[in-house]
Design an enzyme around this catalytic site. Structure first.
Site, PDB file in Angstrom:
ATOM      1  N   TRP A 143      42.678 128.465  18.137  1.00 60.62           N
ATOM      2  CA  TRP A 143      43.769 128.970  17.286  1.00 60.62           C
ATOM      3  C   TRP A 143      43.236 130.051  16.357  1.00 60.62           C
ATOM      4  CZ3 TRP A 143      45.323 124.723  19.775  1.00 60.62           C
ATOM      5  CH2 TRP A 143      46.686 124.468  19.896  1.00 60.62           C
ATOM      6  N   SER A 144      44.086 131.022  16.043  1.00 54.22           N
ATOM      7  CA  SER A 144      43.600 132.175  15.284  1.00 54.22           C
ATOM      8  C   SER A 144      43.172 131.840  13.850  1.00 54.22           C
ATOM      9  CB  SER A 144      44.677 133.260  15.275  1.00 54.22           C
ATOM     10  OG  SER A 144      44.323 134.287  14.408  1.00 54.22           O
ATOM     11  N   TRP A 145      44.084 131.270  13.039  1.00 49.41           N
ATOM     12  CA  TRP A 145      43.653 131.094  11.639  1.00 49.41           C
ATOM     13  C   TRP A 145      42.667 129.936  11.521  1.00 49.41           C
ATOM     14  CZ3 TRP A 145      47.151 129.283   7.039  1.00 49.41           C
ATOM     15  CH2 TRP A 145      47.857 128.132   7.353  1.00 49.41           C
ATOM     16  N   ASP A 146      42.750 128.956  12.441  1.00 46.59           N
ATOM     17  CA  ASP A 146      41.720 127.905  12.468  1.00 46.59           C
ATOM     18  C   ASP A 146      40.347 128.539  12.667  1.00 46.59           C
ATOM     19  OD1 ASP A 146      44.322 126.780  13.540  1.00 46.59           O
ATOM     20  OD2 ASP A 146      43.217 124.899  13.352  1.00 46.59           O
TER      21      ASP A 146
ATOM     22  N   GLY B 153      51.748 129.346  10.250  1.00 51.16           N
ATOM     23  CA  GLY B 153      50.858 128.191  10.378  1.00 51.16           C
ATOM     24  C   GLY B 153      51.420 126.929   9.748  1.00 51.16           C
TER      25      GLY B 153
ATOM     26  N   ASP C 156      54.221 125.010  10.333  1.00 57.51           N
ATOM     27  CA  ASP C 156      55.259 124.870  11.360  1.00 57.51           C
ATOM     28  C   ASP C 156      56.615 124.368  10.875  1.00 57.51           C
ATOM     29  OD1 ASP C 156      52.664 124.987  12.257  1.00 57.51           O
ATOM     30  OD2 ASP C 156      52.998 123.747  14.007  1.00 57.51           O
TER      31      ASP C 156
ATOM     32  N   ARG D 158      54.805 114.050  12.780  1.00 52.02           N
ATOM     33  CA  ARG D 158      54.946 115.307  13.529  1.00 52.02           C
ATOM     34  C   ARG D 158      56.338 115.922  13.342  1.00 52.02           C
ATOM     35  NH1 ARG D 158      50.951 118.159  15.360  1.00 52.02           N
ATOM     36  NH2 ARG D 158      52.395 119.028  16.866  1.00 52.02           N
TER      37      ARG D 158
ATOM     38  N   TRP E 210      54.016 119.656   7.120  1.00 49.14           N
ATOM     39  CA  TRP E 210      54.030 120.669   6.062  1.00 49.14           C
ATOM     40  C   TRP E 210      55.164 120.438   5.077  1.00 49.14           C
ATOM     41  CZ3 TRP E 210      49.806 123.675   5.809  1.00 49.14           C
ATOM     42  CH2 TRP E 210      49.033 123.808   6.967  1.00 49.14           C
TER      43      TRP E 210
ATOM     44  N   GLU F  65      43.313 115.668   9.319  1.00 45.52           N
ATOM     45  CA  GLU F  65      44.101 116.901   9.352  1.00 45.52           C
ATOM     46  C   GLU F  65      44.831 117.127   8.025  1.00 45.52           C
ATOM     47  OE1 GLU F  65      46.879 116.862  12.591  1.00 45.52           O
ATOM     48  OE2 GLU F  65      47.281 119.019  12.490  1.00 45.52           O
TER      49      GLU F  65
HETATM   50  C1  9WN Z   1      51.294 124.942  16.649  1.00 42.23           C
HETATM   51  C2  9WN Z   1      45.959 124.091  15.160  1.00 42.23           C
HETATM   52  C3  9WN Z   1      47.361 124.325  14.619  1.00 42.23           C
HETATM   53  C4  9WN Z   1      47.354 124.929  13.203  1.00 42.23           C
HETATM   54  C5  9WN Z   1      48.735 124.921  12.574  1.00 42.23           C
HETATM   55  C6  9WN Z   1      49.271 123.500  12.633  1.00 42.23           C
HETATM   56  C7  9WN Z   1      49.337 123.029  14.084  1.00 42.23           C
HETATM   57  C8  9WN Z   1      50.388 123.773  16.213  1.00 42.23           C
HETATM   58  C9  9WN Z   1      50.990 122.461  16.685  1.00 42.23           C
HETATM   59  O1  9WN Z   1      48.034 123.078  14.646  1.00 42.23           O
HETATM   60  O2  9WN Z   1      50.269 123.847  14.800  1.00 42.23           O
HETATM   61  O3  9WN Z   1      50.645 126.161  16.405  1.00 42.23           O
HETATM   62  O4  9WN Z   1      50.943 122.223  17.905  1.00 42.23           O
HETATM   63  O5  9WN Z   1      51.522 121.695  15.877  1.00 42.23           O
HETATM   64  O6  9WN Z   1      50.516 123.409  12.019  1.00 42.23           O
HETATM   65  O7  9WN Z   1      48.669 125.390  11.256  1.00 42.23           O
HETATM   66  O8  9WN Z   1      46.893 126.252  13.265  1.00 42.23           O
HETATM   67  O9  9WN Z   1      45.231 123.359  14.223  1.00 42.23           O
END
Ligand code: 9WN
Length: 464
Positions: A48-51, A181, A183, A221, A387, A430
């Site tokens: 994942w990008s921001w991760d 990010g 969601d 979730r 979130w 998480e």
């Molecule tokens: C959808 C990976 C990602 C984070 C997001 C977080 C969650 C994904 C999901 O996981 O999102 O992109 O499947 O729920 O909300 O911030 O980058 O950790």
């Protein structure tokens, strides 16, 4: 006195163990075949990008070659228009391991010539927090990495300016709730559920949610109604070949000027100024200073919500602003650019944000664990749902740095201490319940480990 001393020593010992655990989690989630670290081996088996940016930041004090490799592999997936996709798929795992996977996004086919041909990706982006990681790596003695990354970072930040900033507002829009990010942020409720009625979803193909079968309590979730809309928006974008101009002109089912995303773009522009100056690129530094300034002015003009006392979100499709006491609205604390034509207003607004950070809603009175993503007392607050209330280590990390930049050192330390306490008690989860401190979501979560390490395990003090 002796008791206090022993407690202090016990806390130090716990932190020492957790530092080791943080390194172990990152190591377990590392995949040599793709040269990057998965956010979580079970729930999120891709990159994942921001991760990646947070993980590389953590790796800067653990393993520099992995820190660099993370970013190199992510930017190998960069599109020719500069966009860095929010997911670069891991070809090692089966298509059924994550939903929505390669078969849903179909990037190389749908965006042929723009998306890379050799790495499958999603068709949306994430906040540009990679500049901070590059600076951490440079500060660890690798100035040459800034040179190497400059053209890629420049293409990414220019993408936001050129492709995502319509001239009439000067703000950057997001076109999917996954882009910022956060969601299922409550700030998406109006644009998602009023903007996309059930009648639009009649032809949605059936799908299987993998996230509900990975050992995480489904109550933590996002809802089914959320997923239906997330998939619908994805398919509408794919039909248009993920062509930015075409999507904008055809009308996007979901398009929002979001305070969190815009604040991180301003911060990204500010860090580009810093990188450009270190590389003696004075014209580039000036360009990014101007972009930061003009985006900050647009935020003051269009996003501030006087009644709530936070920055809000503006819906592109309805021109309506929504605001909530959510970390989204506090996010403009992360940058220091004042927007010269609005500097006086900005100063007052920062003071209002600081009083919110000190308030009970955001756990300022020692009653709960800062910073909940949504303040207690807000109607959609849930202490365990993603979130919509839980504490996340990345938002705490970003806000702690922002608070220090605003001169609110005490608040910054309080937020950092909260992250430290939550992880010391429960490990690399998480997210956490702000009322009880209980861990939620997946465990062995990489950005929790990386940012814990960056904040508490490296030799150099953090936000000074
Ligand atoms: C959808 C990976 C990602 C984070 C997001 C977080 C969650 C994904 C999901 O996981 O999102 O992109 O499947 O729920 O909300 O911030 O980058 O950790």
């Amino acid at each position: 006195m002796l008791g206090l001393l022993l407690l202090g020593l016990a806390a130090r010992a716990a932190a020492g163990d957790r530092c080791e655990e943080a390194r172990r989690v990152l190591d377990e989630n590392w995949r040599e075949s793709i040269g990057s670290t998965l956010p979580s081996s079970s729930l999120y088996p891709h990159q994942w990008s921001w991760d990646t940016a947070f993980i590389a930041t953590g790796h800067a004090s653990i393993n520099i070659s992995r820190a660099k490799s993370e970013l190199r592999r992510l930017f190998d997936a960069q599109w020719s228009n500069g966009m860095v996709p929010h997911i670069a798929f891991n070809p090692e795992v089966p298509a059924t391991s994550y939903f929505p996977g390669v078969d849903w996004w179909k990037s190389s086919e749908a965006a042929r010539g723009v998306a890379p041909a050799d790495i499958e990706t999603s068709g949306i982006t994430n906040p540009p927090v990679h500049t901070a990681a590059v600076l951490r790596i440079a500060d660890a003695g690798h100035r040459d990495f800034m040179e190497e990354m400059w053209p890629k970072l420049d293409a990414l930040l220019s993408y936001f300016h050129n492709e995502r900033t319509p001239a009439e507002t000067g703000l950057v829009y997001v076109r999917h709730p996954w882009e910022n990010g956060m969601d299922n942020s409550p700030l998406w409720d109006v644009p998602l559920y009023e903007g996309i009625p059930n009648s639009s979803l009649a032809d949605l193909p059936p799908y299987n949610r993998t996230d509900l079968h990975k050992g995480v309590d489904p109550r933590d979730r996002p809802s089914q109604a959320f997923y239906d809309r997330a998939v619908y928006i994805l398919l509408e974008a794919r039909k248009r070949g993920y062509d930015e101009r075409r999507m904008w002109h055809d009308g996007l089912p979901f398009a929002v000027y979001d305070s969190f995303f815009n604040a991180l773009v301003v911060r990204g522009y500010e860090e580009m100024v810093e990188i450009a100056e270190r590389l003696d690129r004075s014209a580039d530094a000036e360009r990014y200073r101007e972009w930061a300034e003009s985006l900050a002015v647009s935020m003051e003009k269009l996003l501030w919500d006087e009644e709530k006392g936070v920055y809000g979100n503006l819906d592109v499709n309805t021109n309506k602003r929504t605001a909530a006491l959510h970390v989204t609205g506090l996010a403009p604390l992360v940058y220091v650019t004042r927007g010269s034509s609005c500097a006086a207003k900005r100063r007052l607004r920062v003071q209002r944000l600081l009083s919110l950070v000190r308030s009970g809603g955001f756990c300022g009175q020692g009653t709960c664990r800062p910073l909940p993503t949504l303040a207690r007392g807000e109607p959609s607050f849930s202490s365990r749902n993603y979130w919509r209330g839980p504490v996340w280590i990345n938002t705490n990390w970003l806000l702690a740095a922002g608070l220090a930049r605003q001169g609110a050192e005490e608040e910054s330390q309080r937020v950092l201490a909260s992250s430290r306490g939550l992880v010391d008690e429960s490990g690399m989860h998480e997210y956490f319940d702000p009322l009880t401190g209980a861990p939620h979501g997946t465990d062995g979560f990489s950005w929790t480990a990386a940012l814990y390490h960056d904040s508490f395990c490296r030799q150099v003090p953090v936000f000074v």
